[in-house]
Design a protein around this motif. Structure first.
Motif, PDB file in Angstrom:
ATOM      1  N   ASP A 124     -11.044 -26.821 -19.445  1.00 24.93           N
ATOM      2  CA  ASP A 124     -10.062 -27.661 -19.053  1.00 24.93           C
ATOM      3  C   ASP A 124      -8.749 -27.272 -18.596  1.00 24.93           C
ATOM      4  O   ASP A 124      -8.260 -26.589 -19.183  1.00 24.93           O
ATOM      5  N   ALA A 202      -7.896 -41.444 -24.857  1.00 21.23           N
ATOM      6  CA  ALA A 202      -7.877 -40.979 -23.099  1.00 21.23           C
ATOM      7  C   ALA A 202      -8.552 -39.771 -23.103  1.00 21.23           C
ATOM      8  O   ALA A 202      -9.219 -39.398 -21.901  1.00 21.23           O
ATOM      9  N   PHE A 203      -8.893 -38.931 -24.150  1.00 21.56           N
ATOM     10  CA  PHE A 203      -9.416 -37.641 -24.162  1.00 21.56           C
ATOM     11  C   PHE A 203     -11.004 -37.880 -24.465  1.00 21.56           C
ATOM     12  O   PHE A 203     -11.969 -36.763 -24.427  1.00 21.56           O
ATOM     13  N   ASP A 206     -13.795 -36.441 -22.039  1.00 18.03           N
ATOM     14  CA  ASP A 206     -14.025 -34.820 -22.052  1.00 18.03           C
ATOM     15  C   ASP A 206     -14.202 -34.384 -23.289  1.00 18.03           C
ATOM     16  O   ASP A 206     -14.783 -33.144 -23.376  1.00 18.03           O
TER      17      ASP A 206
ATOM     18  N   MET B   1     -10.301 -35.842 -16.620  1.00 16.38           N
ATOM     19  CA  MET B   1      -8.960 -35.347 -17.257  1.00 16.38           C
ATOM     20  C   MET B   1      -8.031 -36.656 -17.210  1.00 16.38           C
ATOM     21  O   MET B   1      -8.224 -37.459 -16.344  1.00 16.38           O
ATOM     22  N   GLN B   2      -7.345 -36.537 -18.110  1.00 12.72           N
ATOM     23  CA  GLN B   2      -6.211 -37.865 -18.133  1.00 12.72           C
ATOM     24  C   GLN B   2      -5.275 -37.828 -16.938  1.00 12.72           C
ATOM     25  O   GLN B   2      -5.087 -36.908 -16.431  1.00 12.72           O
TER      26      GLN B   2
END
Lengths: 246, 190
Positions: A124, A202-203, A206, B1-2
């Motif tokens: 990431d 929000a994660f 991912d 990704m945010q």
């Protein structure tokens, strides 16, 4: 200032408190009166003031460098891709293939789940601006480490923070991501596993993808497949297909 | 990704943030104003490195002037115009000068500057700014937290796993380490 004065700790701190305005009006007046008659004290005061203002500016400049790097990070990735000269890469790849062939004959091949992990894993890139409160200095320091590939340092910093915020999903996510970058499957699974029931995060997207990869790295293929069925990552279908072949 | 969460701060918040060295506000102000200035420098014979250089110098000037109340806003976006104007003037000055780099504040050549009294205070300040980089990581961290982030000795002690007394002594020791370098600097000059 020719030579710095020797200022004992107590005196240094007294001058400092005067400069910060942390002393009472009476103490402040007394200090100013003392300076008028004591030239040495006045010199020391100027010296401490210079040191403090210099340190503040130096710290600001250090931060500005970090802020600037954050802005450049995404652009750099794009320009690197554009300006790749393929010949050295091709040569390096050819040499690499020869080495792989040689190693292959001497050592048995890597287990296929690890090979698949390496094929699909890409770390990431990290956050530019994460949370919006002002108390993010610690978090940001760790993010700078993370982005510079200093995953161990980032983990140490974030682990301190998560003690007080055990439910913070940003911390859980990046602790998982850092451990995964270090190929430590178990702690990565530990942190990322908390996202299974956090679809609102929000994660989430991912995290489920990386959790699947963490399982894969740890040789837990069934769990990996399970997670992939929850993942929306565009690579999911491809990886599932590969896993069927195992 | 945010997505990146940029919140635009009001000028009042920015000024307050600069005065209290609020990292989050300074970051957002820094990052929000750069593009305009970069654009100006890139279209006026500069490269990205020039843009960064000039912008950071301008930013430090704004930071100083806001803190000393030299800058007083006369409208709601005055600070944005102010930093742009300072950066623009700095770049035009550099372009106008034939020996462009020499006229800039050049910290590398610090030791060649005349040791005049009137220069002394400013020079010492610049010297501290530069020498900070050469301190050890722990010293940098302690000093930054105390003087820039205005953290208390207790907060610093907790961060390093020290007692408050150790934090206080270590902070003083780091100042002494800086002053040792200062002594060797002055003895070289004499």
């Amino acid at each position: 200032m020719k030579n710095p004065n020797h200022i004992p700790q107590e005196e240094f701190e007294r001058i400092e408190q005067y400069i910060f305005g942390n002393i009472s009006a009476e103490e402040s007046d007394a200090f100013e009166l003392e300076m008028e008659s004591d030239n040495d004290l006045r010199k020391k005061y100027l010296e401490v003031k210079t040191i403090i203002s210099g340190l503040e500016e130096a710290a600001l400049r250090e931060d500005l460098e970090i802020f600037h790097k954050e802005m450049e990070a995404p652009t750099q990735r794009i320009t690197t891709n554009r300006s790749i000269n393929y010949w050295p890469w091709a040569a390096a790849a050819a040499i690499f293939l020869c080495i792989v062939a040689a190693v292959w004959t001497i050592y048995p091949p890597t287990p296929s789940h690890e090979r698949l992990f390496a094929q699909f894993y890409q770390e990431d890139p990290g956050l530019i601006t994460a949370m919006s409160s002002a108390s993010n200095y610690e978090f940001d320091r760790a993010m700078v480490d993370y982005k510079s590939g200093k995953y161990e340092e980032a983990i140490v910093r974030w682990e301190k923070l998560i003690q007080n915020n055990p439910e913070n999903d940003t911390l859980q996510y990046f602790l998982g991501a850092s451990n995964l970058a270090l190929k430590k499957a178990d702690p990565a699974i530990f942190y990322l596993n908390s996202f299974v029931s956090k679809e609102e995060s929000a994660f989430y997207e991912d995290a489920t993808w990386y959790l699947a990869l963490a399982y894969l790295l740890g040789g837990k293929v069934d769990e990996a497949i399970n997670m992939l069925n929850q993942s929306q990552n565009p690579q999911t279908a491809k990886l599932l297909k590969e896993l069927e072949k195992l | 990704m945010q997505e990146y969460t940029f919140r635009k701060f009001s000028q009042e918040e920015i000024i307050k943030g600069i005065k209290s060295n609020n990292s989050e506000i300074i970051r957002q102000f820094y990052q929000s104003e750069f593009k305009k200035i970069e654009q100006f420098i890139l279209t006026n014979n500069g490269d990205r490195e020039d843009a960064k250089d000039i912008y950071q110098e301008a930013f430090v000037v704004v930071w100083k002037n806001v803190r000393s109340d030299k800058f007083k806003p006369d409208n709601r976006t005055a600070i944005n115009g102010y930093i742009y104007q300072i950066a623009k003037n700095k770049w035009l000055d550099r372009l106008r000068s034939s020996k462009s780099k020499v006229n800039m504040v050049n910290l590398e050549n610090y030791e060649d500057l005349p040791d005049e009294d009137f220069l002394s205070k400013e020079d010492d300040h610049d010297w501290v700014v530069k020498e900070f980089q050469n301190l050890g990581d722990s010293c940098k961290e302690v000093l930054k937290r105390y003087y820039y982030l205005k953290q208390s000795m207790e907060e610093i002690a907790t961060y390093f796993n020290w007692t408050t007394a150790t934090a206080r002594n270590n902070k003083y020791r780091c100042i002494q380490a800086l002053k040792e370098k200062w002594k060797s600097k002055t003895s070289k000059e004499l």
